[in-house]
Design an enzyme around this catalytic site. Sequence first.
Site, PDB file in Angstrom:
ATOM      1  N   LYS A  26     -22.932 -14.762  54.875  1.00 22.74           N
ATOM      2  CA  LYS A  26     -22.116 -13.768  54.161  1.00 22.74           C
ATOM      3  C   LYS A  26     -22.522 -13.748  52.695  1.00 22.74           C
ATOM      4  O   LYS A  26     -23.053 -14.717  52.136  1.00 22.74           O
ATOM      5  CB  LYS A  26     -20.622 -14.069  54.303  1.00 22.74           C
ATOM      6  CG  LYS A  26     -20.148 -15.394  53.693  1.00 22.74           C
ATOM      7  CD  LYS A  26     -19.798 -15.334  52.227  1.00 22.74           C
ATOM      8  CE  LYS A  26     -19.347 -16.708  51.704  1.00 22.74           C
ATOM      9  NZ  LYS A  26     -19.260 -16.765  50.219  1.00 22.74           N
TER      10      LYS A  26
ATOM     11  N   ASP B 269     -13.344 -19.921  53.663  1.00 18.43           N
ATOM     12  CA  ASP B 269     -14.172 -18.841  54.202  1.00 18.43           C
ATOM     13  C   ASP B 269     -14.172 -18.785  55.724  1.00 18.43           C
ATOM     14  O   ASP B 269     -14.619 -17.789  56.298  1.00 18.43           O
ATOM     15  CB  ASP B 269     -15.624 -18.998  53.728  1.00 18.43           C
ATOM     16  CG  ASP B 269     -15.804 -18.657  52.254  1.00 18.43           C
ATOM     17  OD1 ASP B 269     -14.891 -18.038  51.672  1.00 18.43           O
ATOM     18  OD2 ASP B 269     -16.859 -19.006  51.691  1.00 18.43           O
TER      19      ASP B 269
END
Length: 293
Positions: A12, A137
């Site tokens: 990401k 996350d």
Amino acid sequence: MTGLVTVKTAAKLNLLLNITGVRDDGYHTLETVMQTVDLYDFMTIDATGGQIRLTGNLPYIPYNEKNLVYRAAAAFFEATGIPPAARIHLTKHIPVQAGMGGGSGNAAGALIGLNRLYGEPLSRGALAALAGPLGADVPYFFLGGTALCAGTGDELTPLRPMPDCAIVVLKDRQGVSTSAAYAKYDADPVPPVGDVKRLLAGIDQGGLSQICAGLGNVFYEYAAAQCPQIKWAYDDLFDAGADGVCMSGSGSAVFGIFADPDRARRCFQKLGRAHAYISMTRPTKDAVLLFEG
């Protein structure tokens, strides 16, 4: 129960990252827009032995309780009451200490992969509930794609897909400690950076130039002071014609967004020898992919 599961987990990038506050328990609340890209780690998982056994391709990564994959596996077996039995091999391609969520994606992938391997004893919601304690996350990787994340990473809002583009990622050998970055912020807070309204409008309208104008990372100045290569990467990407440049997470990966793929390729060729790590990637909606057998 299937015999073997292969898990593919994406990296990401943070298009925007700001800290909005600090809770009484010391956890920071965030406002971040995250995007998965088509750079992947891989895991193979099978149910053998009477323990959790984790191995991998990188000798400098711990393959014990310090690893998020190991901790995710332990959380899965504790939640299900199934006696621990998993052999997991992790093949890393996402750079470590980069702010690209490699370890967090691996943890989410381990939870999803083990759940499939053992016949899905936990619902998707129950799995996601195990993700939060593993790291801020990790819950995002149950969603993937383009998303606005708030709170401690557990408040997720899916957004329209980011327009297709080429993204060049640079990282040098020195990493940045996430805990040190947060400690520096606590000692010397800085105001929000970037332009979240412009960024979100660009995503909603498919405007890449608006997205690039809204990029920002509250940790950039601190990370660049600790790791000068971050600023060099930032400048190199702009000099190579990137439409927008930003650091991901707490560093040390820096990425440049290119509307023109030919310009991105020229950047890739030009900077390939100047930095320890370089990749060219694109946005993707997938965070975790499973293959059985």
